[in-house]
Design a protein around this motif. Structure first.
Motif, PDB file in Angstrom:
ATOM      1  N   GLU A  92       0.831  -1.208   0.000  1.00 13.94           N
ATOM      2  CA  GLU A  92       0.000   0.000   0.000  1.00 13.94           C
ATOM      3  C   GLU A  92       0.867   1.261   0.000  1.00 13.94           C
ATOM      4  OE1 GLU A  92      -2.909   2.289  -0.755  1.00 13.94           O
ATOM      5  OE2 GLU A  92      -3.100   0.116  -0.818  1.00 13.94           O
ATOM      6  N   ARG A  95       2.263   1.610  -3.557  1.00 14.10           N
ATOM      7  CA  ARG A  95       1.196   2.020  -4.472  1.00 14.10           C
ATOM      8  C   ARG A  95       0.851   3.495  -4.271  1.00 14.10           C
ATOM      9  NH1 ARG A  95      -3.820  -1.143  -3.690  1.00 14.10           N
ATOM     10  NH2 ARG A  95      -4.451  -0.440  -5.752  1.00 14.10           N
ATOM     11  N   LEU A  99       1.322   6.490  -6.973  1.00 16.12           N
ATOM     12  CA  LEU A  99       0.213   7.346  -7.396  1.00 16.12           C
ATOM     13  C   LEU A  99       0.582   8.829  -7.265  1.00 16.12           C
ATOM     14  CD1 LEU A  99      -2.655   7.640  -8.421  1.00 16.12           C
ATOM     15  CD2 LEU A  99      -3.447   7.436  -6.049  1.00 16.12           C
ATOM     16  N   THR A 113       6.894  -1.243 -12.348  1.00 14.70           N
ATOM     17  CA  THR A 113       5.908  -1.096 -11.278  1.00 14.70           C
ATOM     18  C   THR A 113       4.718  -2.019 -11.506  1.00 14.70           C
ATOM     19  OG1 THR A 113       6.573   1.175 -10.829  1.00 14.70           O
ATOM     20  CG2 THR A 113       4.354   0.547 -10.150  1.00 14.70           C
ATOM     21  N   LEU A 114       4.152  -1.969 -12.702  1.00 14.59           N
ATOM     22  CA  LEU A 114       2.979  -2.797 -12.978  1.00 14.59           C
ATOM     23  C   LEU A 114       3.325  -4.279 -13.000  1.00 14.59           C
ATOM     24  CD1 LEU A 114       1.131  -0.580 -15.613  1.00 14.59           C
ATOM     25  CD2 LEU A 114       0.634  -0.851 -13.160  1.00 14.59           C
ATOM     26  N   LEU A 117       3.769  -5.359  -9.298  1.00 17.35           N
ATOM     27  CA  LEU A 117       2.473  -5.490  -8.630  1.00 17.35           C
ATOM     28  C   LEU A 117       1.743  -6.748  -9.098  1.00 17.35           C
ATOM     29  CD1 LEU A 117       1.304  -1.767  -8.673  1.00 17.35           C
ATOM     30  CD2 LEU A 117       1.862  -3.129  -6.632  1.00 17.35           C
ATOM     31  N   VAL A 122      -1.143  -8.310  -6.916  1.00 18.91           N
ATOM     32  CA  VAL A 122      -1.956  -7.115  -6.709  1.00 18.91           C
ATOM     33  C   VAL A 122      -2.693  -6.792  -8.002  1.00 18.91           C
ATOM     34  CG1 VAL A 122      -1.917  -4.662  -6.136  1.00 18.91           C
ATOM     35  CG2 VAL A 122      -0.342  -6.237  -4.985  1.00 18.91           C
ATOM     36  N   ARG A 123      -3.998  -6.778  -7.926  1.00 16.39           N
ATOM     37  CA  ARG A 123      -4.798  -6.409  -9.100  1.00 16.39           C
ATOM     38  C   ARG A 123      -4.917  -4.889  -9.108  1.00 16.39           C
ATOM     39  NH1 ARG A 123      -8.348  -7.953 -12.942  1.00 16.39           N
ATOM     40  NH2 ARG A 123     -10.221  -6.680 -13.196  1.00 16.39           N
ATOM     41  N   GLU A 124      -4.289  -4.290 -10.079  1.00 14.76           N
ATOM     42  CA  GLU A 124      -4.263  -2.822 -10.155  1.00 14.76           C
ATOM     43  C   GLU A 124      -5.239  -2.358 -11.220  1.00 14.76           C
ATOM     44  OE1 GLU A 124      -4.075   0.490  -8.957  1.00 14.76           O
ATOM     45  OE2 GLU A 124      -2.591  -0.725  -7.946  1.00 14.76           O
ATOM     46  N   ASP A 125      -6.384  -1.850 -10.794  1.00 14.40           N
ATOM     47  CA  ASP A 125      -7.364  -1.376 -11.771  1.00 14.40           C
ATOM     48  C   ASP A 125      -7.999  -0.063 -11.328  1.00 14.40           C
ATOM     49  OD1 ASP A 125      -8.897  -2.267  -9.688  1.00 14.40           O
ATOM     50  OD2 ASP A 125     -10.007  -3.762 -10.830  1.00 14.40           O
ATOM     51  N   LEU A 128      -4.217   4.324  -9.657  1.00 17.97           N
ATOM     52  CA  LEU A 128      -2.815   4.203 -10.058  1.00 17.97           C
ATOM     53  C   LEU A 128      -2.714   3.778 -11.518  1.00 17.97           C
ATOM     54  CD1 LEU A 128       0.214   4.271  -9.619  1.00 17.97           C
ATOM     55  CD2 LEU A 128       0.054   1.975  -8.612  1.00 17.97           C
ATOM     56  N   LEU A 129      -3.480   2.780 -11.897  1.00 20.95           N
ATOM     57  CA  LEU A 129      -3.445   2.338 -13.294  1.00 20.95           C
ATOM     58  C   LEU A 129      -3.876   3.470 -14.217  1.00 20.95           C
ATOM     59  CD1 LEU A 129      -2.878   0.061 -15.270  1.00 20.95           C
ATOM     60  CD2 LEU A 129      -5.263  -0.646 -15.009  1.00 20.95           C
TER      61      LEU A 129
END
Length: 138
Positions: A92, A95, A99, A113-114, A117, A122-125, A128-129
């Motif tokens: 966290e 992330r 951001l 980074t992506l 994650l 970590v599902r980044e949606d 941040l994405l």
């Protein structure tokens, strides 16, 4: 000669000494030192004591608000490459820092980074994405 190439495979004592020094001084590490150390451990694929990785993770969590985009990316990449279980607080913190600094990320830092994650599960949606996506279409 070996052309200046150093093999660490046979030098467990050296790795142990460096890791011991890192553990003893980790509380004085700045963001770059933490990021570089994790990156080096992952890149060299050396085995270190879990205690060192835990201490590095705690220090990174404490310093996350100061990390540069490269340090965020390199740290996530290293943690993912090491395949270690990462505390949710560290994820966290990284992330959140990504951001707040998304506008300064370079393409390779976005990738790192992506990827980090994703490998860490970590599902980044969310925001941040979206922020990183905006940066890639500039």
């Amino acid at each position: 000669g070996g052309g200046g190439v150093v093999s660490l495979d046979d030098d467990a004592a050296f790795i142990e000494a460096v890791a011991g020094r890192a553990l003893a001084t980790v509380e004085s590490f700045d963001p770059q030192s933490v990021s570089n150390t994790l990156w080096a451990i992952a890149t060299l694929e050396v085995q270190v004591e879990p205690e060192l990785l835990s201490a590095m993770s705690r220090r990174t969590t404490a310093l996350a608000f100061r990390l540069l985009p490269m340090e965020v990316a390199n740290t996530l990449w290293a943690l993912a490459k090491l395949r270690v279980e990462v505390e949710p607080a560290l994820i966290e913190a990284l992330r959140s820092r990504a951001l707040t600094t998304a506008d300064a990320f370079q393409p390779d830092q976005i990738d790192g980074t992506l990827w980090g994650l994703a490998v860490l599960g970590v599902r980044e949606d969310g925001p941040l994405l979206d922020a990183l996506r905006e940066k890639t279409v500039e």
